[in-house]
Write a protein that holds these residues in place. Structure first.
Motif, PDB file in Angstrom:
ATOM      1  N   GLN A 191       1.231   9.082  -6.513  1.00  0.00           N
ATOM      2  CA  GLN A 191       1.579  10.496  -6.369  1.00  0.00           C
ATOM      3  C   GLN A 191       2.564  10.916  -7.445  1.00  0.00           C
ATOM      4  O   GLN A 191       2.449  12.008  -8.039  1.00  0.00           O
ATOM      5  CB  GLN A 191       2.167  10.742  -4.978  1.00  0.00           C
ATOM      6  N   ASP A 245       0.816  -1.216   0.000  1.00  0.00           N
ATOM      7  CA  ASP A 245       0.000   0.000   0.000  1.00  0.00           C
ATOM      8  C   ASP A 245       0.849   1.265   0.000  1.00  0.00           C
ATOM      9  O   ASP A 245       0.577   2.213  -0.747  1.00  0.00           O
ATOM     10  CB  ASP A 245      -0.936  -0.003   1.207  1.00  0.00           C
ATOM     11  N   GLU A 246       1.868   1.325   0.842  1.00  0.00           N
ATOM     12  CA  GLU A 246       2.680   2.533   0.935  1.00  0.00           C
ATOM     13  C   GLU A 246       3.404   2.805  -0.375  1.00  0.00           C
ATOM     14  O   GLU A 246       3.495   3.952  -0.827  1.00  0.00           O
ATOM     15  CB  GLU A 246       3.680   2.385   2.079  1.00  0.00           C
ATOM     16  N   GLN A 288       0.963   4.093  -2.991  1.00  0.00           N
ATOM     17  CA  GLN A 288       0.590   5.480  -2.745  1.00  0.00           C
ATOM     18  C   GLN A 288       1.654   6.427  -3.289  1.00  0.00           C
ATOM     19  O   GLN A 288       1.340   7.459  -3.910  1.00  0.00           O
ATOM     20  CB  GLN A 288       0.402   5.699  -1.242  1.00  0.00           C
TER      21      GLN A 288
END
Length: 472
Positions: free
Chosen positions: A60, A52-53, A56
């Protein structure tokens, strides 16, 4: 067969994937439409497989790309605009869908003729703790797990050589199970390696439902009735690494916490890591004692049954082995019932909750021990010899070898009870033939270096020598 290629139109690609992957039904297959550098884009991934990190941060980065900075092709984007290490380009739908279902993050950009595959997957995994079965008194305490990438890393950690090869294959029409062949390129038998890869490529099954056992049955189809194992299984990365360095091939199967070693002789199966973690004298003693105990587990109960039929053959001074109490049930039935009861207790122990294992073990020992003898079902001598056989079976790390000896022992018991000494001899001959006629998966002798005879290699198999290069 002609493969189907993806289109440069994002809408056509999305329509194909949404229908093929049944996105509306499968809640864990996620897709999201975004805009990258003025172009429409869509990403597909399996929920639970992506970090997930990391995703993300990738999102971005993509959204911050300006239209004038947008690369004109997928190849250019993979080289200049993807801040990640593992990136691949594919335009074949079969390969794309395979990677998506394996957990790879797939990015489609309108106008690009290739899909960007970002390997950011992570699998649920347990720690690489010491395996319960292949424990050692001294040595490393790590073990294989169900995640194949972790297993290859454990081997790479021990063999830091550019000659080590990790070759990925697949089997199973539906499961598409990952299979990795690990070998040293300059030491392996390349003829056998090519045959093994061909056999794996020719496997026609829907899925390897039982992982390694399914693969083993597909690779070795002849003489299935011979109970002696054709592969050596280990959950220890140090054992697997040692076999690779000796020129063998280690087969890793995804979702399986053990490695298959091929080709394997009976001497390979009997060996254990403890033989090498102790000095040569201690290692030799452990190895020879394991051989001796394996022989005793086969001969003890049939020999006792034969001597009870022929008491005059009992050597002088050993008359105490005679059955002293009345025999209510024939000895052969006592032995067969206890063989079944021991397996029943073993299966019960596997399925018993940990909190109940100790009291149930005590209860089983009392019921099957003292009470069964006092009730007249079993004689004390039969219980004693079967207890030795049951415990001695655990000196072998290989379940397959211990069960092979068990099956041959039961055949010996039955033939001895029916035909006496001739049945005993016939069972021993059957055991020798079963071992001698068994073949490794490479087609070589199962009992090498006994057949063909090689004194130097046989000495190395029986005795633990100092490592090459050690000072005298």
């Amino acid at each position: 067969m002609e493969t189907k290629k993806m289109s440069t139109s994002l809408s056509e690609n999305m329509n194909y994937l949404n229908d093929y992957l049944s996105v509306g039904t499968n809640f864990d297959i996620v897709y999201r439409v975004i805009r990258i550098g003025g172009r429409e884009a869509c990403m597909y991934f399996i929920d639970g497989f992506c970090k997930d990190e990391l995703m993300q941060k990738m999102l971005q980065y993509f959204m911050d790309i300006k239209e004038e900075e947008m690369p004109g092709s997928a190849h250019e984007m993979s080289k200049t605009s993807l801040p990640y290490v593992e990136v691949d380009l594919k335009d074949d739908w079969d390969q794309i869908t395979y990677f998506i279902m394996s957990g790879v993050f797939a990015l489609f950009v309108d106008g690009y003729d290739k899909c960007l595959l970002i390997d950011s997957r992570t699998y649920p995994a347990r720690s690489v703790s010491e395996p319960e079965k292949d424990k050692v008194l001294r040595g490393s305490k790590d073990g294989f797990v169900e995640t194949i990438v972790f297993n290859t890393a454990l081997i790479r950690r021990r063999i830091r050589s550019c000659e080590l090869r990790m070759e990925m294959l697949h089997a199973g029409n539906s499961s598409q199970t990952d299979i990795v062949l690990c070998y040293m390129d300059t030491r392996v038998d390349h003829n056998f390696l090519n045959k093994l890869k061909q056999r794996i490529s020719e496997i026609q099954v829907d899925a390897l439902t039982m992982n390694q056992e399914s693969l083993a049955e597909c690779l070795y189809k002849k003489k299935w009735y011979n109970p002696f194992p054709k592969f050596k299984f280990t959950e220890r990365p140090d054992t697997a690494s040692a076999q690779i360095l000796e020129g063998d091939i280690v087969i890793l199967v995804d979702n399986s916490p053990s490695a298959m070693i091929a080709p394997t002789s009976i001497f390979d199966i009997v060996e254990e890591a403890d033989d090498y973690y102790f000095p040569p004298i201690t290692g030799t003693y452990l190895r020879l004692s394991r051989f001796l105990i394996a022989i005793l587990t086969y001969f003890m109960t049939p020999t006792f049954l034969l001597l009870m039929q022929r008491p005059e053959w009992i050597p002088s001074g050993f008359e105490f082995i005679m059955v002293k109490e009345p025999t209510n049930i024939p000895l052969i039935w006592q032995f067969l019932l206890l063989e079944l009861a021991i397996d029943g207790l073993r299966l019960a122990a596997v399925n018993t909750p940990n909190m109940l294992s100790t009291p149930l073990s005590v209860m089983a020992a009392l019921v099957l021990g003292e009470f069964s003898v006092n009730s007249g079902w079993f004689n004390a001598e039969v219980m004693l010899y079967m207890a030795f056989v049951a415990i001695a079976n655990y000196t072998q790390a290989s379940y397959e070898l211990s069960y092979a000896l068990k099956f041959m022992r039961i055949i010996n018991l039955i033939l001895t009870a029916i035909f006496g000494v001739w049945g005993y001899i016939a069972a021993v001959v059957l055991l020798i033939l079963a071992i001698a006629t068994n073949k490794t998966i490479s087609g070589k002798s199962y009992i090498y270096p006994l057949l063909p005879f090689n004194l130097k290699q046989l000495s190395k198999r029986l005795f633990r020598y100092r490592l090459p290069g050690s000072r005298e």
